[in-house]
Motif scaffolding. Structure first.
Motif, PDB file in Angstrom:
ATOM      1  N   MET A   1      -5.226  32.948  87.825  1.00  0.00           N
ATOM      2  CA  MET A   1      -4.059  32.933  88.709  1.00  0.00           C
ATOM      3  C   MET A   1      -3.493  34.340  88.799  1.00  0.00           C
ATOM      4  N   THR A   2      -3.625  34.953  89.948  1.00  0.00           N
ATOM      5  CA  THR A   2      -2.995  36.247  90.202  1.00  0.00           C
ATOM      6  C   THR A   2      -2.362  36.213  91.576  1.00  0.00           C
ATOM      7  N   ILE A   3      -1.388  37.081  91.765  1.00  0.00           N
ATOM      8  CA  ILE A   3      -0.681  37.151  93.040  1.00  0.00           C
ATOM      9  C   ILE A   3      -0.302  38.601  93.290  1.00  0.00           C
ATOM     10  N   ARG A   4      -0.407  39.013  94.532  1.00  0.00           N
ATOM     11  CA  ARG A   4      -0.024  40.376  94.889  1.00  0.00           C
ATOM     12  C   ARG A   4       1.400  40.370  95.416  1.00  0.00           C
ATOM     13  N   LEU A   5       2.222  41.187  94.781  1.00  0.00           N
ATOM     14  CA  LEU A   5       3.635  41.245  95.127  1.00  0.00           C
ATOM     15  C   LEU A   5       3.998  42.635  95.623  1.00  0.00           C
ATOM     16  N   PRO A   6       4.933  42.716  96.583  1.00  0.00           N
ATOM     17  CA  PRO A   6       5.362  44.037  97.050  1.00  0.00           C
ATOM     18  C   PRO A   6       6.198  44.745  95.995  1.00  0.00           C
ATOM     19  N   GLY A   7       5.911  46.020  95.786  1.00  0.00           N
ATOM     20  CA  GLY A   7       6.674  46.805  94.834  1.00  0.00           C
ATOM     21  C   GLY A   7       7.423  47.918  95.531  1.00  0.00           C
ATOM     22  N   ALA A   8       7.765  48.953  94.766  1.00  0.00           N
ATOM     23  CA  ALA A   8       8.506  50.081  95.322  1.00  0.00           C
ATOM     24  C   ALA A   8       7.707  50.750  96.433  1.00  0.00           C
ATOM     25  N   GLY A   9       8.394  51.054  97.522  1.00  0.00           N
ATOM     26  CA  GLY A   9       7.747  51.736  98.642  1.00  0.00           C
ATOM     27  C   GLY A   9       6.831  50.860  99.457  1.00  0.00           C
ATOM     28  N   GLY A  10       6.797  49.559  99.186  1.00  0.00           N
ATOM     29  CA  GLY A  10       5.969  48.653  99.972  1.00  0.00           C
ATOM     30  C   GLY A  10       4.563  48.471  99.451  1.00  0.00           C
ATOM     31  N   ALA A  11       4.187  49.197  98.400  1.00  0.00           N
ATOM     32  CA  ALA A  11       2.844  49.045  97.843  1.00  0.00           C
ATOM     33  C   ALA A  11       2.711  47.701  97.146  1.00  0.00           C
ATOM     34  N   LEU A  12       1.546  47.089  97.245  1.00  0.00           N
ATOM     35  CA  LEU A  12       1.306  45.808  96.600  1.00  0.00           C
ATOM     36  C   LEU A  12       0.789  46.018  95.183  1.00  0.00           C
ATOM     37  N   ARG A  13       1.209  45.165  94.292  1.00  0.00           N
ATOM     38  CA  ARG A  13       0.758  45.223  92.914  1.00  0.00           C
ATOM     39  C   ARG A  13       0.338  43.817  92.500  1.00  0.00           C
ATOM     40  N   THR A  14      -0.520  43.731  91.533  1.00  0.00           N
ATOM     41  CA  THR A  14      -1.035  42.445  91.070  1.00  0.00           C
ATOM     42  C   THR A  14      -0.207  41.930  89.911  1.00  0.00           C
ATOM     43  N   TYR A  15       0.190  40.683  90.005  1.00  0.00           N
ATOM     44  CA  TYR A  15       0.962  40.037  88.947  1.00  0.00           C
ATOM     45  C   TYR A  15       0.217  38.778  88.513  1.00  0.00           C
ATOM     46  N   GLU A  16       0.188  38.544  87.223  1.00  0.00           N
ATOM     47  CA  GLU A  16      -0.460  37.352  86.679  1.00  0.00           C
ATOM     48  C   GLU A  16       0.610  36.387  86.184  1.00  0.00           C
TER      49      GLU A  16
END
Length: 383
Positions: A1-16
Motif C-alpha cells: 500500500m503506497t500513495i503519492r501525495l503532493p508536497g512542498a512546491g507541488g512535487a509528489l512524494r510516496t507515502y506508505e
C-alpha cells in the motif's frame, strides 16, 4: 500500500499508509473529567442546493455519528461552531438539529449540551438580542439538553461597552432553568466577535467575563474558553468561583490543560475531539486511573494534527474535520453544507491524511487510502 501525495512546491512524494488502526474499544464512563466533543453535521449530497441555500442535512448519518461519540463515553456538544453555526447552518437548521439530537441522546442515554445563540437575527438592538437568546434558550431547555450560551455576533455589534454584556447575560442567567455553560469564542474562530465582552483588551474583557460569572455562580455549570491561549485559560481557571468548571476549547494546548497542575485542571469541550473521539476517550480513561504520563503519551502526539486542522484561517477547521470523517468511513461522501469542502487546499488535505493515518485514526486504513486516492484523482493526481 503506497500513495503519492503532493508536497512542498507541488512535487509528489510516496507515502506508505499504516496497515492497522489504533486499537481502541468503548469503555466505562469517565470519572475524572467531563468531556464533550463538538460534533459536525453531515450534508445531504443529493440535495439540489447552492452555498446560499438553507442547509440540507443527512439526518441519519448525522445522528449515527453522534451515536459513535456516545458509544465511547463522550458527551456531544451540539449545534456549535463545529456544526457550522453561522457558516452554512442557519437557526432553522440548528433548531431541527437540536431537537433530533436531544431526542436521540435521550433514547441511548447519551450526554448532550446545545448551543444557544442569536443567529436568527443578523443585527438588532439589545432588546432584540435578548429576545433572540431567549427563543433559543427556551428550545434547548424544552428539548431536555443542557444549554451552552454562545457568543453572539449581534451582541458584539450592538453592545456599547462591558455594561451591556453584564446586563444581557445577567438577564439570561436569571431565567435559565438549569446551570449553563458560558462560552467565550475568540475572533480567530469568528472575526465578527472581535472585542467581545466590551473590549479588545483581553485583560479588560477577561475581567468582565469573570464579573458575569461572579454575579451568577449558581447558574453557571462551567465556562468554555476558546482563545488558543493556554496561560490565559489557566489564569481564568484559577479565578473561577468554587464549583464552576473550566471546559477547555483550546485545540492547540488541550493535553496540558486537561492534565492540569497542582492548582487545578480543565474539563473539555473540543472540536478536535470529533475526529479524535475514540483515542481521546481512551486517553481520558487512562487519566482516570491517575496515570497522567500515560494520558499525555496518548494525547500529545495528536496535537500536530489538531494544529494543522486549526491553522489560519482557523474558522475553516470544519473542512478538515469532515474530511477525516469521510476517510474514516463515518459518512459516504465529502460534501459539506454551504459548500465548505472547498475551503482548504489539496496540500492541506494530504497533510491531514498523513497525520491522521500516522495516529491510527482510520478504522479501515485501506478504505481511507482509496478515498484519498479518489480525492487526488479529482485534482489531477494519478497514482
Amino acid at each position: 500500500m503506497t500513495i503519492r501525495l503532493p508536497g512542498a512546491g507541488g512535487a509528489l512524494r510516496t507515502y506508505e499508509p499504516r496497515t492497522e488502526p489504533l486499537a481502541v474499544t468503548p469503555g466505562t464512563p469517565f470519572t475524572s473529567r467531563t468531556v464533550f466533543s463538538a460534533a459536525h453535521v453531515v450534508a445531504d449530497p443529493f440535495a439540489d442546493v447552492s452555498p446560499d441555500s438553507p442547509a440540507a442535512v443527512d439526518w441519519d448519518a448525522t445522528l449515527a455519528f453522534r451515536r459513535h461519540l456516545w458509544s465511547h463515553g463522550l458527551g456531544v456538544a451540539e449545534a456549535m461552531d463545529t456544526a457550522q453555526r453561522g457558516m452554512g447552518l442557519d437557526w432553522a437548521g440548528a433548531a431541527e438539529l437540536i431537537r433530533r439530537s436531544a431526542a436521540e441522546a435521550k433514547s441511548v442515554g447519551g450526554r448532550i449540551a446545545c448551543g444557544v445563540g442569536t443567529d436568527q437575527i443578523a443585527s438588532g438592538s439589545l432588546a432584540e438580542v435578548r429576545a433572540g437568546y431567549e427563543e433559543q434558550l427556551a428550545l434547548v431547555e424544552e428539548s431536555g439538553a443542557q444549554a451552552i450560551l454562545m457568543a453572539s455576533r449581534a451582541l458584539a455589534a450592538a453592545a456599547s461597552g462591558p455594561e451591556d454584556y453584564l446586563e444581557v447575560y445577567g438577564h439570561l442567567l436569571r431565567q435559565a432553568a438549569e446551570p449553563v455553560v458560558l462560552h467565550w469564542l475568540g475572533p480567530m474562530f469568528d472575526p465578527a466577535l472581535e472585542g467581545y465582552w466590551g473590549s479588545a483588551d483581553l485583560d479588560a474583557a477577561t475581567d468582565t467575563f469573570l464579573d458575569v460569572i461572579a454575579a451568577h455562580p449558581d447558574k453557571i455549570d462551567g465556562i468554555k474558553v476558546s482563545l488558543l491561549d493556554a496561560q490565559r485559560e489557566i489564569d481564568i481557571r484559577r479565578r473561577l468561583p468554587k464549583g464552576v468548571r473550566c471546559y477547555t476549547g483550546d485545540d492547540f494546548n488541550y493535553p496540558e490543560l486537561i492534565a492540569g497542575d497542582e492548582q487545578g485542571f480543565s474539563h473539555a469541550l473540543l472540536g478536535i475531539f470529533d475526529p479524535l473521539g475514540p483515542l481521546a476517550a481512551q486517553a481520558v480513561r487512562v487519566l482516570d486511573t491517575g496515570d497522567v504520563q500515560g494520558f499525555r503519551d496518548l494525547l500529545d502526539p495528536t496535537v500536530g494534527l489538531s494544529r494543522h486542522l486549526f491553522q489560519t484561517p482557523t474558522r475553516f477547521y470544519k473542512t478538515g474535520v469532515v474530511f477525516l470523517a469521510w476517510l474514516a468511513g463515518h459518512q459516504s461522501h465529502f460534501t459539506m453544507v454551504g459548500g465548505l469542502q472547498s475551503a482548504r487546499s489539496l496540500p492541506h488535505f494530504a497533510t491531514a491524511y498523513e497525520l491522521a493515518d500516522g495516529l491510527g485514526l482510520f478504522p479501515d486504513p485501506k478504505l481511507a487510502e482509496e478515498r484519498m486516492k479518489t480525492l487526488l484523482s479529482m485534482y489531477g493526481v494519478n497514482q
